[in-house]
Design a protein around this motif. Structure first.
Motif, short mmCIF file in Angstrom:
data_model
loop_
_atom_site.label_atom_id
_atom_site.label_comp_id
_atom_site.label_asym_id
_atom_site.label_seq_id
_atom_site.Cartn_x
_atom_site.Cartn_y
_atom_site.Cartn_z
N ARG A 35 0.83 -1.21 0.00
CA ARG A 35 0.00 0.00 0.00
C ARG A 35 0.86 1.26 0.00
NH1 ARG A 35 -5.02 -1.28 0.07
NH2 ARG A 35 -5.83 -3.10 1.17
N LEU A 36 2.01 1.19 0.64
CA LEU A 36 2.88 2.38 0.70
C LEU A 36 3.63 2.60 -0.61
CD1 LEU A 36 4.38 2.03 4.29
CD2 LEU A 36 2.56 3.55 3.55
N THR A 37 4.09 1.52 -1.23
CA THR A 37 4.92 1.68 -2.43
C THR A 37 4.09 1.66 -3.71
OG1 THR A 37 5.29 -0.70 -2.60
CG2 THR A 37 6.90 0.55 -1.33
N GLY A 38 2.95 0.96 -3.66
CA GLY A 38 2.08 0.92 -4.84
C GLY A 38 2.48 -0.10 -5.88
N LEU A 126 -6.40 5.41 -3.70
CA LEU A 126 -5.16 5.39 -2.91
C LEU A 126 -3.95 5.25 -3.82
CD1 LEU A 126 -6.23 3.14 0.10
CD2 LEU A 126 -5.34 5.47 0.27
N GLU A 127 -4.08 4.39 -4.82
CA GLU A 127 -2.95 4.19 -5.74
C GLU A 127 -2.63 5.46 -6.53
OE1 GLU A 127 -3.09 0.76 -8.22
OE2 GLU A 127 -3.51 -0.59 -6.54
N GLU A 128 -3.66 6.28 -6.73
CA GLU A 128 -3.44 7.50 -7.50
C GLU A 128 -2.90 8.65 -6.66
OE1 GLU A 128 -7.03 8.47 -9.62
OE2 GLU A 128 -7.05 6.52 -10.61
N LEU A 129 -2.93 8.50 -5.35
CA LEU A 129 -2.39 9.57 -4.50
C LEU A 129 -0.88 9.63 -4.63
CD1 LEU A 129 -4.08 9.35 -0.97
CD2 LEU A 129 -4.34 11.17 -2.65
N PRO A 130 -0.29 10.82 -4.53
CA PRO A 130 1.18 10.89 -4.47
C PRO A 130 1.68 10.10 -3.25
CG PRO A 130 0.23 13.07 -4.73
CD PRO A 130 -0.91 12.14 -4.47
N ARG A 132 3.74 10.50 -0.87
CA ARG A 132 3.91 11.14 0.45
C ARG A 132 2.57 11.38 1.14
NH1 ARG A 132 4.98 16.90 0.02
NH2 ARG A 132 4.00 17.69 -1.86
N LEU A 133 1.50 11.57 0.34
CA LEU A 133 0.18 11.69 0.94
C LEU A 133 -0.37 10.31 1.30
CD1 LEU A 133 -1.69 14.40 -1.20
CD2 LEU A 133 -0.25 14.70 0.78
N ARG A 134 -0.14 9.37 0.39
CA ARG A 134 -0.67 8.01 0.61
C ARG A 134 -0.09 7.39 1.89
NH1 ARG A 134 0.43 5.34 -4.31
NH2 ARG A 134 2.48 4.82 -3.54
N ALA A 135 1.22 7.60 2.10
CA ALA A 135 1.87 6.99 3.27
C ALA A 135 1.18 7.44 4.56
CB ALA A 135 3.35 7.38 3.29
N VAL A 136 0.92 8.73 4.66
CA VAL A 136 0.35 9.25 5.91
C VAL A 136 -1.07 8.74 6.13
CG1 VAL A 136 -0.28 11.34 7.16
CG2 VAL A 136 1.82 11.29 5.84
#
Lengths: 188, 116
Positions: A35-38, A126-130, A132-136
């Motif tokens: 989820r963090l790396t995509g 979620l996959e489309e989020l940048p 740094r935003l997705r991680a948080v």
């Protein structure tokens, strides 16, 4: 042996105990890394690095948190390091404020009333989020890590972590619940 | 308070981490538009929690790869520890030999002095 006993045994040098801990947690840790790396390739690298760091740092594990929570923190840190190393990130080029809302009414999950569809769309959003935003937002809203822990592992201030979280939530909401024309007019 | 102001604050207060001030709460109580937006944020958080339970199965071989890397690190650590112990033992042996040599030279020197 329960998890705490396994951690104590592993810290004392019992490699079998550490193996048990890996077996019990690696699919969950992989899910977070993915989820963090995509993507799968980076997720595999991050998971391996995370367990290596955990193995080397077992004596520093205080035991006041669950082993899995400790692993989430290490994984977040490894993923953050991997991302700053300039690996390929197909969504990094997206601007934080770029509109993500999908205006197609047939894609409105509320109208469809389908929880499964909503989950699928959230995964896509979620996959489309940048990254740094997705991680948080993943660490906070999915894995319940405290703001301070997230900030520590990502190497940012707590205030910055909160700003990113709110930005991520807003963008996800816009993506999941696109505004109708009437609502857009109301917002103006 | 305007809807735009509420909209800015909603992502912050939806999980209860920050408390909504009275003016904001009054606005939301009386504004269907903002109530709908708040409901969407709540639905978003619920769905995020549901995703947490979704199983993302890794491709086969990941467990073996993790264990191999850990084992390799363990072997390196064991080897390093062994070498360190040997170095200490070797240094100790040299020190003991040197001390014995020095003591022997001292005794031999005294005997020669007495003989002279």
């Amino acid at each position: 042996m329960d998890q705490a006993e396994l951690v104590a045994a592993a810290a004392a040098g019992d490699s079998r105990a550490f193996e048990e801990l890996v077996r019990a947690t690696y699919t969950d840790v992989y899910a977070l890394a993915y989820r963090l790396t995509g993507n799968e390739e980076d997720a595999r690298d991050v998971v391996q690095e995370a367990y290596l760091r955990a193995y080397k740092g077992l004596k520093r594990f205080r035991g006041d948190a669950r082993f899995s929570t400790w692993m989430y923190r290490i994984t977040a840190n490894c993923a953050s390091t991997a991302m700053t190393k300039g690996k390929k990130h197909r969504h990094e080029e997206l601007e934080d404020e770029a509109p993500l809302a999908d205006a197609r009414p047939e894609h409105d999950p509320e109208a469809a009333g389908d929880a499964e569809l909503l989950r699928a769309r959230l995964n896509a959003a979620l996959e489309e989020l940048p990254p740094r935003l997705r991680a948080v937002v993943v660490l906070r809203d999915m894995y319940d890590l405290p703001h301070q822990a997230i900030a520590d592992e990502l190497g940012i201030s707590e205030a910055a972590a909160k700003v990113r979280l709110h930005r991520a939530r807003r963008r996800l909401r816009e993506r999941l619940f696109p505004k109708s024309e009437e609502e857009s007019a109301h917002a103006v | 308070m305007r809807c735009e102001d509420v909209s800015q604050a909603l992502p912050e207060i939806v999980d209860g981490a920050a408390t909504a001030d009275l003016a904001l709460r009054r606005h939301v109580d009386s504004c269907l538009h903002c109530q709908a937006e708040l409901a969407q944020y709540r639905k978003l958080l619920r769905t995020m929690h549901q995703l947490r339970t979704e199983v993302l199965e890794p491709a086969p071989g990941l467990l073996a790869d993790i264990l191999a890397r850990v084992e390799e690190a363990g072997e390196r650590r064991a080897l390093k520890s062994l070498l360190t112990k040997r170095r200490v033992a070797y240094a100790g042996a040299i020190a003991a030999t040197a001390a014995a040599g020095a003591a022997g030279a001292l005794i031999f020197g005294r005997r020669r002095l007495r003989a002279a």
